[in-house]
Design a protein around this motif. Structure first.
Motif, PDB file in Angstrom:
ATOM      1  N   ARG A 159       0.821  -1.213   0.000  1.00 15.58           N
ATOM      2  CA  ARG A 159       0.000   0.000   0.000  1.00 15.58           C
ATOM      3  C   ARG A 159       0.854   1.262   0.000  1.00 15.58           C
ATOM      4  N   ASP A 160       2.064   1.167   0.493  1.00 11.70           N
ATOM      5  CA  ASP A 160       2.884   2.372   0.613  1.00 11.70           C
ATOM      6  C   ASP A 160       4.381   2.097   0.530  1.00 11.70           C
ATOM      7  N   GLY A 161       4.773   1.001  -0.077  1.00 15.45           N
ATOM      8  CA  GLY A 161       6.189   0.659  -0.157  1.00 15.45           C
ATOM      9  C   GLY A 161       6.785   0.959  -1.513  1.00 15.45           C
ATOM     10  N   ASP A 162       7.860   0.260  -1.825  1.00 10.38           N
ATOM     11  CA  ASP A 162       8.581   0.493  -3.081  1.00 10.38           C
ATOM     12  C   ASP A 162       7.832   0.024  -4.317  1.00 10.38           C
ATOM     13  N   LEU A 163       6.864  -0.854  -4.149  1.00 14.81           N
ATOM     14  CA  LEU A 163       5.980  -1.284  -5.243  1.00 14.81           C
ATOM     15  C   LEU A 163       4.549  -1.118  -4.728  1.00 14.81           C
ATOM     16  N   THR A 164       3.923  -0.033  -5.137  1.00 15.35           N
ATOM     17  CA  THR A 164       2.616   0.340  -4.593  1.00 15.35           C
ATOM     18  C   THR A 164       1.498  -0.001  -5.569  1.00 15.35           C
ATOM     19  N   GLY A 165       0.393  -0.503  -5.016  1.00 20.08           N
ATOM     20  CA  GLY A 165      -0.778  -0.837  -5.819  1.00 20.08           C
ATOM     21  C   GLY A 165      -1.875   0.208  -5.671  1.00 20.08           C
ATOM     22  N   TYR A 166      -2.568   0.480  -6.789  1.00 17.52           N
ATOM     23  CA  TYR A 166      -3.643   1.469  -6.831  1.00 17.52           C
ATOM     24  C   TYR A 166      -4.885   0.791  -7.405  1.00 17.52           C
ATOM     25  N   LEU A 167      -5.974   0.812  -6.668  1.00 21.38           N
ATOM     26  CA  LEU A 167      -7.197   0.120  -7.044  1.00 21.38           C
ATOM     27  C   LEU A 167      -8.205   1.087  -7.651  1.00 21.38           C
ATOM     28  N   PHE A 168      -8.770   0.668  -8.782  1.00 22.62           N
ATOM     29  CA  PHE A 168      -9.799   1.443  -9.487  1.00 22.62           C
ATOM     30  C   PHE A 168     -11.038   0.581  -9.671  1.00 22.62           C
ATOM     31  N   ARG A 169     -12.200   1.230  -9.803  1.00 24.09           N
ATOM     32  CA  ARG A 169     -13.461   0.521 -10.066  1.00 24.09           C
ATOM     33  C   ARG A 169     -14.178   1.207 -11.219  1.00 24.09           C
ATOM     34  N   CYS A 170     -14.663   0.402 -12.159  1.00 21.67           N
ATOM     35  CA  CYS A 170     -15.401   0.918 -13.313  1.00 21.67           C
ATOM     36  C   CYS A 170     -16.679   1.594 -12.831  1.00 21.67           C
ATOM     37  N   VAL A 171     -16.945   2.797 -13.356  1.00 18.39           N
ATOM     38  CA  VAL A 171     -18.151   3.532 -12.973  1.00 18.39           C
ATOM     39  C   VAL A 171     -19.384   3.021 -13.702  1.00 18.39           C
ATOM     40  N   VAL A 172     -19.187   2.138 -14.677  1.00 15.63           N
ATOM     41  CA  VAL A 172     -20.302   1.585 -15.440  1.00 15.63           C
ATOM     42  C   VAL A 172     -20.691   0.203 -14.911  1.00 15.63           C
ATOM     43  N   CYS A 173     -19.739  -0.730 -14.888  1.00  8.51           N
ATOM     44  CA  CYS A 173     -20.072  -2.120 -14.553  1.00  8.51           C
ATOM     45  C   CYS A 173     -19.547  -2.587 -13.200  1.00  8.51           C
ATOM     46  N   GLY A 174     -18.688  -1.790 -12.554  1.00  7.26           N
ATOM     47  CA  GLY A 174     -18.170  -2.161 -11.241  1.00  7.26           C
ATOM     48  C   GLY A 174     -16.926  -3.029 -11.263  1.00  7.26           C
ATOM     49  N   ALA A 175     -16.422  -3.368 -12.446  1.00  5.54           N
ATOM     50  CA  ALA A 175     -15.192  -4.166 -12.534  1.00  5.54           C
ATOM     51  C   ALA A 175     -14.028  -3.379 -11.932  1.00  5.54           C
ATOM     52  N   HIS A 176     -13.055  -4.100 -11.414  1.00  6.24           N
ATOM     53  CA  HIS A 176     -11.889  -3.470 -10.807  1.00  6.24           C
ATOM     54  C   HIS A 176     -10.688  -3.519 -11.742  1.00  6.24           C
ATOM     55  N   ARG A 177      -9.836  -2.529 -11.619  1.00  7.62           N
ATOM     56  CA  ARG A 177      -8.586  -2.450 -12.393  1.00  7.62           C
ATOM     57  C   ARG A 177      -7.463  -2.116 -11.420  1.00  7.62           C
ATOM     58  N   LEU A 178      -6.247  -2.439 -11.835  1.00  4.74           N
ATOM     59  CA  LEU A 178      -5.084  -2.216 -11.001  1.00  4.74           C
ATOM     60  C   LEU A 178      -4.048  -1.394 -11.752  1.00  4.74           C
TER      61      LEU A 178
END
Length: 183
Positions: A159-178
């Motif tokens: 969440r906050d280290g040298d390799l950080t992940g960012y989570l997104f959600r589709c505003v149309v269908c709710g699918a998630h992206r990274l």
């Protein structure tokens, strides 16, 4: 105090610390405010204090001829101006000019899905991503679709280290992206 605006493409902006409680005068609207924007803003002249209202209504972007997110960093906006934009232009403009950015190592990237920019939800680590791996597009992101080997993301994403992940959600269908970014 007036209720601060909600950002369609960054619904958790306040909880994520993209604004801090700090008294000051907004450089865009010249109003005394209690919430100061703390994330990225790309402009020649860097304002010291921007309030959420001037972020949300585009006043800050217009006044300082800047943006909160790079237009070319939005999925579906090609670098080559002769190529077609494959994401809704109005919504992409909202992300660039009226949506808080998020801190990242290099530069934020805004994921899209169903022809629209996604909503940025927050930061994720290798444990968090397992629940989304059942979604085909998210699994494709993890398994090399964003430039990192899947085993690296599964083992070292933080969440906050040298390799950080960012989570997104589709505003149309709710699918998630990274999106992931490394120091």
């Amino acid at each position: 105090m007036t209720t601060p605006p909600v950002f369609r493409f960054s619904p958790n902006a306040y909880e994520l610390g993209l604004f801090e409680e700090r008294s000051g005068r907004c450089d865009a609207c010249d109003s005394d405010r209690e919430l100061r924007y703390t994330a990225s803003f790309y402009a020649v002249d860097k304002p010291d204090y921007l309030c959420p209202w001037c972020v949300a209504d585009g006043t800050a972007a217009r006044r300082f001829k800047g943006s909160f997110n790079d237009w070319l960093g939005i999925d579906g906006v090609p670098v080559d101006p002769d190529e077609a934009v494959t994401v809704d232009r109005e919504c992409a403009s909202e992300v660039a000019n009226r949506t808080p950015g998020y801190p990242s190592w290099q530069q934020e990237r805004w994921r899209s899905h169903c022809g629209f920019p996604c909503a940025f939800l927050g930061y994720v680590d290798s444990t968090d991503i397992t629940e989304y791996l059942v979604e085909p597009d998210f699994a494709a992101d993890v398994d090399g679709g964003i430039g990192f080997p899947g085993e690296v993301l599964r083992d070292y994403l933080s969440r906050d280290g040298d390799l950080t992940g960012y989570l997104f959600r589709c505003v149309v269908c709710g699918a998630h992206r990274l999106h992931a970014d490394a120091s």
